[in-house]
Design a protein around this motif. Sequence first.
Motif, PDB file in Angstrom:
ATOM      1  N   ASN A 441       0.949  -1.252   0.102  1.00  0.00           N
ATOM      2  CA  ASN A 441      -0.186  -0.048   0.168  1.00  0.00           C
ATOM      3  C   ASN A 441       0.891   1.261   0.003  1.00  0.00           C
ATOM      4  OD1 ASN A 441      -2.751  -1.192  -0.082  1.00  0.00           O
ATOM      5  ND2 ASN A 441      -2.283  -1.855   2.096  1.00  0.00           N
ATOM      6  N   ARG A 442       1.849   1.174   0.739  1.00  0.00           N
ATOM      7  CA  ARG A 442       2.758   2.607   0.777  1.00  0.00           C
ATOM      8  C   ARG A 442       3.496   2.542  -0.440  1.00  0.00           C
ATOM      9  NH1 ARG A 442       0.661   5.976   2.761  1.00  0.00           N
ATOM     10  NH2 ARG A 442       3.004   7.175   2.795  1.00  0.00           N
ATOM     11  N   ARG A 444       2.602   1.731  -3.517  1.00  0.00           N
ATOM     12  CA  ARG A 444       1.520   2.249  -4.290  1.00  0.00           C
ATOM     13  C   ARG A 444       1.406   3.820  -3.986  1.00  0.00           C
ATOM     14  NH1 ARG A 444      -3.074  -2.568  -4.424  1.00  0.00           N
ATOM     15  NH2 ARG A 444      -2.196  -3.602  -6.284  1.00  0.00           N
ATOM     16  N   ASP A 445       1.205   4.266  -2.853  1.00  0.00           N
ATOM     17  CA  ASP A 445       0.927   5.652  -2.387  1.00  0.00           C
ATOM     18  C   ASP A 445       2.302   6.543  -2.860  1.00  0.00           C
ATOM     19  OD1 ASP A 445      -1.320   4.999  -1.482  1.00  0.00           O
ATOM     20  OD2 ASP A 445      -0.778   4.864   0.602  1.00  0.00           O
ATOM     21  N   SER A 448       2.504   6.877  -6.743  1.00  0.00           N
ATOM     22  CA  SER A 448       1.430   8.041  -7.075  1.00  0.00           C
ATOM     23  C   SER A 448       1.759   9.245  -6.638  1.00  0.00           C
ATOM     24  CB  SER A 448       0.060   7.448  -6.262  1.00  0.00           C
ATOM     25  OG  SER A 448      -1.013   8.502  -6.725  1.00  0.00           O
ATOM     26  N   ASP A 449       2.302   9.620  -5.457  1.00  0.00           N
ATOM     27  CA  ASP A 449       2.675  10.954  -5.134  1.00  0.00           C
ATOM     28  C   ASP A 449       4.117  11.300  -6.112  1.00  0.00           C
ATOM     29  OD1 ASP A 449       0.705  10.633  -3.171  1.00  0.00           O
ATOM     30  OD2 ASP A 449       2.179  10.356  -1.326  1.00  0.00           O
ATOM     31  N   TYR A 461       0.638   7.461 -13.462  1.00  0.00           N
ATOM     32  CA  TYR A 461       0.115   6.641 -12.714  1.00  0.00           C
ATOM     33  C   TYR A 461      -1.134   6.020 -13.006  1.00  0.00           C
ATOM     34  CZ  TYR A 461      -0.298   3.952  -8.196  1.00  0.00           C
ATOM     35  OH  TYR A 461      -0.443   2.840  -7.348  1.00  0.00           O
TER      36      TYR A 461
END
Length: 546
Positions: A441-442, A444-445, A448-449, A461
């Motif tokens: 999850n981190r 992916r985040d 994305s950021d 993304y």
Amino acid sequence: MRVDGLVVPAFADLGGTMSDDFKNIRRRLRLAVVGMALGMFLAVLSQTVVATAMPAIIVDLGGFGRYAWVATAYLVAATVTMPIAGRIADIYGFKRVLLAGIVLFTIASIPAGLAQTLNELVAYRALQGIGGGIVMIGSLVGMAQLFPPQRRARYQALVAGVYALASVLGPALGGFITDGIGWSWVFLMNAPLGVIVLLVVGRTLPNLKASADVSKLDYTGMVLLVLAVTPLMFALSSGGVLFDWLSWQIVACLAFGVVMTAALITLEMRTESPILTVDIYRVRGVPVSLAASVLTGFGFYAALLFVPLWLFSGSGMSASAAGSHLTPMLLGMVVGAVVIGRRLSQDKGTHRRSALTSTGVAFVALFLMSTTLNEGASILATDGAIVVLGLGLGGMLATFGSAVQGAVPENMLGAATSSLSFYRSVGGMVGVAAAGAVLTNRLRDGLSDALSSDTSSTGAYQQLPPDWLGSVQLDPRSLSDGQSSEAVVAELERSGLDQQVAEALAEAFPSALTGAIGEVFLVTAAVVVLAFGLSLFLRSGNEEAG
């Protein structure tokens, strides 16, 4: 006691003047102990050996988003199997159960090494875990039944030594094999070794009479235990990876697992011969220590699996090199456990003080690892943090184990010890599953950021397929090597991305991965803080027993 037609009055009295029959019995028992110890070694080794092989496995089979599943499958299967195998051993005799476990473990290792997809490997690892759990509990029961109490401690110490040795050698051996002949042999090596164990145990282990009636076997409890643990672990490892946390699949698994857990507890409180003994929870100090043991298992297995990934992503080490750097952590655990155990046995400290010290040390190490990862810490500083973490975790293992065993009366010692192992394993599989979910999850985040802030790759993304992270075959070690960026881009393009998106991801991936690993260590540090809080409720051994 009758062993293969020979009546042995006491296995403890085999010294002094002995007949040839007794000499042969003693020789057979020694070989049987060696066989069980080797079986225990292989079963424990399979828990840790994959830590340094996983990056290479991901390169060949893909599935970065399911990085932790190979370890989780084994842990879940072994943990659920242990209490069930223990009761079946009481019914049918531990030799039959142990031999069945060795056969299953050996056979399952072959298709695991030949797996062509990550899903195949996970499935075969689960079968291997069932066999490994049976082997571990069968060996423990065998050691206890072969020898009387006055000699049993010596062989239990052997079991502890084998466990520590397998844990220490696992990551280094996994790295050496992966770099030398390929990750497949991390699993395939169990086949010839398993056959040796099977032959030794089968020929030397005596057929001791079963100690319980078949009618007392708690089949319902066994089924409920599987139905309670499996969906909970699936939800923890799949949340945010295969399904959203609030999706009906995850909610249904969590709800079903909770209901089955409640049903299991209700049944075990009423049944005559429960799989999980509930009387020990009424002893003051035991629930707190068992809860802390869950958190200890969380920290140990999460660190064991993700420290190598930290070393790969931070310095581009080979698998064998990462394993060699992980070994000091496990040696630190042995030192921490010995030091704390000696202090407690000599009444030089209380369980509360030892627990607070150990959890504090582990927290400091994890916090430093989570905050220095992005600062390019030196190898010396990295090894220092790893050793300190090992000292803390080792002290936690010794303290909470001693607290449980010191609190219960003698007639509950076996149940308390088995419960301690069970809950520590539960904590381990929760830790691996939760840490894997946090990593995915981190990551992916972070991607994305990073891509959203890059105007040249705006919308990049959003072009990624939903299951992209689960299918990409990217070596984490290549991310820290600037010269291999072209290879990284080429691999990302092979996963179906266009060149612009692949280039943007190749640039963003290293910092996103290191940030995600840092989050894993930070979450693990928070878990250790919970163990610190529970430690405040511990008393000295005498107070707990009183």
